[in-house]
Design a protein around this motif. Structure first.
Motif, PDB file in Angstrom:
ATOM      1  N   GLN A 165       9.167 -28.314 -12.014  1.00  0.00           N
ATOM      2  CA  GLN A 165       9.879 -27.228 -11.356  1.00  0.00           C
ATOM      3  C   GLN A 165      11.136 -27.753 -10.663  1.00  0.00           C
ATOM      4  O   GLN A 165      11.058 -28.727  -9.919  1.00  0.00           O
ATOM      5  N   SER A 166      12.263 -27.114 -10.950  1.00  0.00           N
ATOM      6  CA  SER A 166      13.516 -27.556 -10.346  1.00  0.00           C
ATOM      7  C   SER A 166      13.520 -27.253  -8.844  1.00  0.00           C
ATOM      8  O   SER A 166      12.887 -26.303  -8.398  1.00  0.00           O
ATOM      9  N   ALA A 167      14.284 -28.063  -8.105  1.00  0.00           N
ATOM     10  CA  ALA A 167      14.449 -27.766  -6.675  1.00  0.00           C
ATOM     11  C   ALA A 167      15.509 -26.679  -6.501  1.00  0.00           C
ATOM     12  O   ALA A 167      15.598 -26.027  -5.469  1.00  0.00           O
ATOM     13  N   GLU A 168      16.325 -26.503  -7.551  1.00  0.00           N
ATOM     14  CA  GLU A 168      17.407 -25.514  -7.489  1.00  0.00           C
ATOM     15  C   GLU A 168      16.851 -24.106  -7.659  1.00  0.00           C
ATOM     16  O   GLU A 168      15.949 -23.890  -8.466  1.00  0.00           O
ATOM     17  N   PRO A 169      17.402 -23.123  -6.948  1.00  0.00           N
ATOM     18  CA  PRO A 169      16.944 -21.742  -7.177  1.00  0.00           C
ATOM     19  C   PRO A 169      17.447 -21.210  -8.520  1.00  0.00           C
ATOM     20  O   PRO A 169      18.321 -21.796  -9.143  1.00  0.00           O
ATOM     21  N   LEU A 170      16.863 -20.112  -8.913  1.00  0.00           N
ATOM     22  CA  LEU A 170      17.283 -19.414 -10.127  1.00  0.00           C
ATOM     23  C   LEU A 170      18.703 -18.879  -9.938  1.00  0.00           C
ATOM     24  O   LEU A 170      19.069 -18.492  -8.833  1.00  0.00           O
ATOM     25  N   ASP A 171      19.477 -18.876 -11.004  1.00  0.00           N
ATOM     26  CA  ASP A 171      20.798 -18.259 -10.958  1.00  0.00           C
ATOM     27  C   ASP A 171      20.610 -16.747 -11.165  1.00  0.00           C
ATOM     28  O   ASP A 171      20.174 -16.323 -12.233  1.00  0.00           O
ATOM     29  N   ILE A 172      20.880 -15.956 -10.139  1.00  0.00           N
ATOM     30  CA  ILE A 172      20.642 -14.502 -10.225  1.00  0.00           C
ATOM     31  C   ILE A 172      21.986 -13.776 -10.157  1.00  0.00           C
ATOM     32  O   ILE A 172      22.683 -13.843  -9.142  1.00  0.00           O
ATOM     33  N   ALA A 173      22.319 -13.095 -11.233  1.00  0.00           N
ATOM     34  CA  ALA A 173      23.602 -12.385 -11.306  1.00  0.00           C
ATOM     35  C   ALA A 173      23.350 -10.883 -11.445  1.00  0.00           C
ATOM     36  O   ALA A 173      22.230 -10.456 -11.739  1.00  0.00           O
ATOM     37  N   LEU A 174      24.409 -10.132 -11.221  1.00  0.00           N
ATOM     38  CA  LEU A 174      24.310  -8.667 -11.280  1.00  0.00           C
ATOM     39  C   LEU A 174      25.548  -8.122 -11.990  1.00  0.00           C
ATOM     40  O   LEU A 174      26.655  -8.590 -11.731  1.00  0.00           O
ATOM     41  N   THR A 175      25.339  -7.169 -12.881  1.00  0.00           N
ATOM     42  CA  THR A 175      26.470  -6.442 -13.461  1.00  0.00           C
ATOM     43  C   THR A 175      26.417  -5.015 -12.931  1.00  0.00           C
ATOM     44  O   THR A 175      25.391  -4.348 -13.053  1.00  0.00           O
ATOM     45  N   THR A 176      27.508  -4.566 -12.348  1.00  0.00           N
ATOM     46  CA  THR A 176      27.519  -3.262 -11.683  1.00  0.00           C
ATOM     47  C   THR A 176      28.859  -2.575 -11.903  1.00  0.00           C
ATOM     48  O   THR A 176      29.872  -3.243 -12.118  1.00  0.00           O
ATOM     49  N   ASN A 177      28.846  -1.250 -11.806  1.00  0.00           N
ATOM     50  CA  ASN A 177      30.145  -0.563 -11.842  1.00  0.00           C
ATOM     51  C   ASN A 177      30.832  -0.626 -10.475  1.00  0.00           C
ATOM     52  O   ASN A 177      31.968  -0.192 -10.330  1.00  0.00           O
ATOM     53  N   GLY A 178      30.171  -1.174  -9.475  1.00  0.00           N
ATOM     54  CA  GLY A 178      30.811  -1.452  -8.193  1.00  0.00           C
ATOM     55  C   GLY A 178      30.906  -0.263  -7.258  1.00  0.00           C
ATOM     56  O   GLY A 178      31.335  -0.403  -6.109  1.00  0.00           O
ATOM     57  N   HIS A 179      30.466   0.915  -7.703  1.00  0.00           N
ATOM     58  CA  HIS A 179      30.657   2.124  -6.894  1.00  0.00           C
ATOM     59  C   HIS A 179      29.938   2.022  -5.543  1.00  0.00           C
ATOM     60  O   HIS A 179      30.418   2.528  -4.540  1.00  0.00           O
ATOM     61  N   MET A 180      28.783   1.377  -5.529  1.00  0.00           N
ATOM     62  CA  MET A 180      27.993   1.278  -4.294  1.00  0.00           C
ATOM     63  C   MET A 180      27.978  -0.150  -3.741  1.00  0.00           C
ATOM     64  O   MET A 180      27.173  -0.468  -2.859  1.00  0.00           O
ATOM     65  N   LEU A 181      28.868  -0.979  -4.234  1.00  0.00           N
ATOM     66  CA  LEU A 181      28.792  -2.406  -3.883  1.00  0.00           C
ATOM     67  C   LEU A 181      29.290  -2.702  -2.469  1.00  0.00           C
ATOM     68  O   LEU A 181      28.812  -3.647  -1.832  1.00  0.00           O
ATOM     69  N   ALA A 182      30.215  -1.887  -1.965  1.00  0.00           N
ATOM     70  CA  ALA A 182      30.797  -2.198  -0.656  1.00  0.00           C
ATOM     71  C   ALA A 182      29.708  -2.336   0.407  1.00  0.00           C
ATOM     72  O   ALA A 182      29.730  -3.267   1.211  1.00  0.00           O
ATOM     73  N   GLU A 183      28.717  -1.438   0.377  1.00  0.00           N
ATOM     74  CA  GLU A 183      27.651  -1.501   1.402  1.00  0.00           C
ATOM     75  C   GLU A 183      26.578  -2.530   1.035  1.00  0.00           C
ATOM     76  O   GLU A 183      25.848  -2.986   1.904  1.00  0.00           O
ATOM     77  N   MET A 184      26.478  -2.862  -0.247  1.00  0.00           N
ATOM     78  CA  MET A 184      25.319  -3.660  -0.661  1.00  0.00           C
ATOM     79  C   MET A 184      25.633  -5.137  -0.907  1.00  0.00           C
ATOM     80  O   MET A 184      24.718  -5.949  -1.062  1.00  0.00           O
TER      81      MET A 184
END
Ligand code: SAM
Length: 349
Positions: free
Chosen positions: A107-126
């Protein structure tokens, strides 16, 4: 048991669609219709699927949809995902009977690479809560840098300001490097190429142009609607010279920086320059089916295996079998092309 398909490609990237609902109706993706078709699953089911897959060598997880930020509980889901640790391979000192070195996983000591694809409409608050929960990176879809054009493409009035605020909030939150994806569709936004070059330089984001693929609900795709890599490069060169920079083998985008060192763009050219030979991805749809290619004409019901009570080992065996069926390549533009069994919004791009 690390995942390889029958063409020797290592499968290290997972995309999970957590809903097929979307608040945008982009012209290259959807018709004007409403609603989800397949629905979604409880987060604990996606979490179990991901845990099993991470144990099989998945290193990157990208959340997508539909629009993933519509799903309540997404921040908590990211927090749970961030507790998973990818597996690494370490050669053992022993050689096997063929003289080749064996390897064991740890098991790696590094965390998982977690990405998100979004239209960005609600991203400002999140953006900040997502970053705090363990999100590594975000890609925002944005197909024009002009508010009126943006509304025509997304079929949503006043979305532009929300998305711009989302991009800036993501940068402030340290979700970096930040990518902005623009699907180019002839007749809608090919004149946005140079404005996006300026935008990349001014906002410090990487703008990636995507060739339009035949995955839309309206079946409007034709070769003539695709704005190709060569055309994008030629148009951008009228603005400023570009220099190609190296990209990772499994990376979908070819990368370029402006000659003066300010600003980077990428081009994802699955139609004119396919990259299937280096594909490292599988997808899970919002209803728990595995898809081995965007253009698959069938999918594989992982969730049905869970419902019938399969153990983690049995799920892993099922996944191994599915990965062996991964298609060698897509056939876009060829006489034998058969449209995918789902459109993009119901797959998860
Ligand atoms: N709602 C999110 C978003 O807008 O990014 C995630 C889902 S969206 C289906 C994922 C990506 O697929 C977006 O970057 C979108 O631009 C791209 N996409 C959708 N339809 C496409 C098509 N027909 N050809 C190329 N890319 C497409």
């Amino acid at each position: 048991m690390f995942l390889h398909d029958k063409f020797g490609r290592a499968i290290t990237d997972l995309r999970i669609s957590i809903t097929d609902r979307c608040n945008y109706k982009c012209v290259y993706c959807r018709t004007g219709n409403e609603g989800a078709l397949y629905g979604d699953l409880p987060f604990e089911d996606y979490l179990r699927m991901t845990r099993v897959l991470v144990g099989m060598g998945i290193k990157k997880v990208r959340l997508t949809g539909g629009e993933p930020l519509l799903r309540k509980g997404v921040v908590e889901f990211v927090r749970e995902l961030s507790k998973l640790r990818p597996q690494e391979l370490k050669p053992t000192s022993l050689s096997n009977a063929n003289g080749s070195t064996e390897a064991e996983s740890f098991q790696s000591a590094e965390p998982l690479d977690i990405a998100l694809t979004t239209n960005g409409h609600m991203l400002a608050e999140m953006a900040q809560p997502l970053k705090d929960a363990g999100l590594t990176r975000v890609t925002v879809s944005m197909d024009a840098v002009d508010p009126d054009r943006f509304a025509r493409i997304t079929r949503v009035p006043n979305g532009y300001d929300h998305v711009l605020a989302g991009i800036r909030a993501a940068r402030r939150a340290g979700l970096w490097p930040l990518k902005v994806n623009c699907v180019l569709m002839r007749g809608f936004n090919e004149d946005q190429i140079i404005p996006f070059g300026m935008f990349a330089r001014e906002e410090g984001v990487t703008v990636r142009f995507i060739e339009f693929m035949p995955l839309e609900e309206g079946r409007t795709w034709a070769p003539s609607t695709v704005v190709t890599l060569d055309e994008i490069l030629a148009r951008m060169a009228e603005y400023r010279p570009l220099v190609e920079i190296p990209h990772a083998r499994s990376e979908t985008a070819r990368r370029y920086r402006f000659e003066d060192g300010v600003g980077e763009i990428g081009i994802i050219a699955p139609v004119s320059h396919p990259f299937c030979g280096h594909c490292s991805r599988i997808r899970i749809t919002s209803d728990g089916k595995i898809r081995t290619c965007l253009f698959s004409v069938w999918d594989h019901d992982l969730h049905a295996e869970m419902r019938r009570g399969a153990s983690d080992e049995e799920l892993a065996e099922f996944i191994q079998g599915v990965v062996q069926k991964k298609e060698e390549r897509h056939h876009i533009g060829e006489p034998d092309f058969v449209p995918a069994s789902r459109t993009m919004v119901h797959i998860g791009g």
